[in-house]
Design an enzyme around this catalytic site. Structure first.
Site, PDB file in Angstrom:
ATOM      1  N   ARG A 177      38.077 -27.593  11.158  1.00  0.00           N
ATOM      2  CA  ARG A 177      37.975 -27.819  12.807  1.00  0.00           C
ATOM      3  C   ARG A 177      38.784 -26.452  13.239  1.00  0.00           C
ATOM      4  NH1 ARG A 177      39.781 -32.923  15.860  1.00  0.00           N
ATOM      5  NH2 ARG A 177      41.863 -31.626  15.743  1.00  0.00           N
ATOM      6  N   CYS A 213      39.625 -25.840  17.606  1.00  0.00           N
ATOM      7  CA  CYS A 213      39.258 -26.585  18.974  1.00  0.00           C
ATOM      8  C   CYS A 213      39.824 -25.478  20.085  1.00  0.00           C
ATOM      9  CB  CYS A 213      40.064 -27.856  19.139  1.00  0.00           C
ATOM     10  SG  CYS A 213      40.279 -28.689  20.641  1.00  0.00           S
TER      11      CYS A 213
END
Length: 129
Positions: free
Chosen positions: A106, A108
């Site tokens: 991930r 962000c």
């Protein structure tokens, strides 16, 4: 000549608000467009703040992943776009609970603006079927 990819469209997630598909499957992967917190029934941004918006985004993302024939256990990469990194802890808690026990790669990032003034957008890549 047939296309080298297939598209996904489901009424269980908001329809595209521009010239793009909810998802494209090609070469064993499904690439999901960014999901924003629209209620698929009304095509309006859900009421509330970052928690309500994140919950709706995750519902929309799940609907598209499943409509493509994949599932959350096959999501390998996620990108989260936040209007404010100050919301990271709240988004992270909801995200972790939604993907548990899976932990896709991930990123962000904080962005200046998101479509329709929403607070969060999430895109993903999943292994197809």
């Amino acid at each position: 000549m047939s296309a080298a990819y297939t598209t996904t469209a489901t009424p269980n997630a908001p329809s595209a608000i521009g010239p793009y598909s909810q998802a494209i499957t090609a070469n064993g992967f499904t690439f999901l467009s960014g999901c924003i917190p629209l209620d698929p029934a009304t095509m309006k941004v859900v009421d509330g703040g970052i928690e309500e918006q994140t919950t709706q985004v995750l519902k929309n993302l799940t609907a598209v992943v499943e409509a493509s024939g994949s599932d959350l256990s096959k999501v390998v990469k996620v990108t989260v776009f936040l209007q404010s990194l100050g919301d990271f802890a709240k988004v992270n808690a909801l995200y972790a609970a939604h993907f548990e026990p899976y932990k896709p790669a991930r990123s962000c990032v904080e962005v200046a603006k998101l479509p329709l003034g929403v607070l969060v957008e999430i895109e993903a890549i999943a292994i197809s079927k």
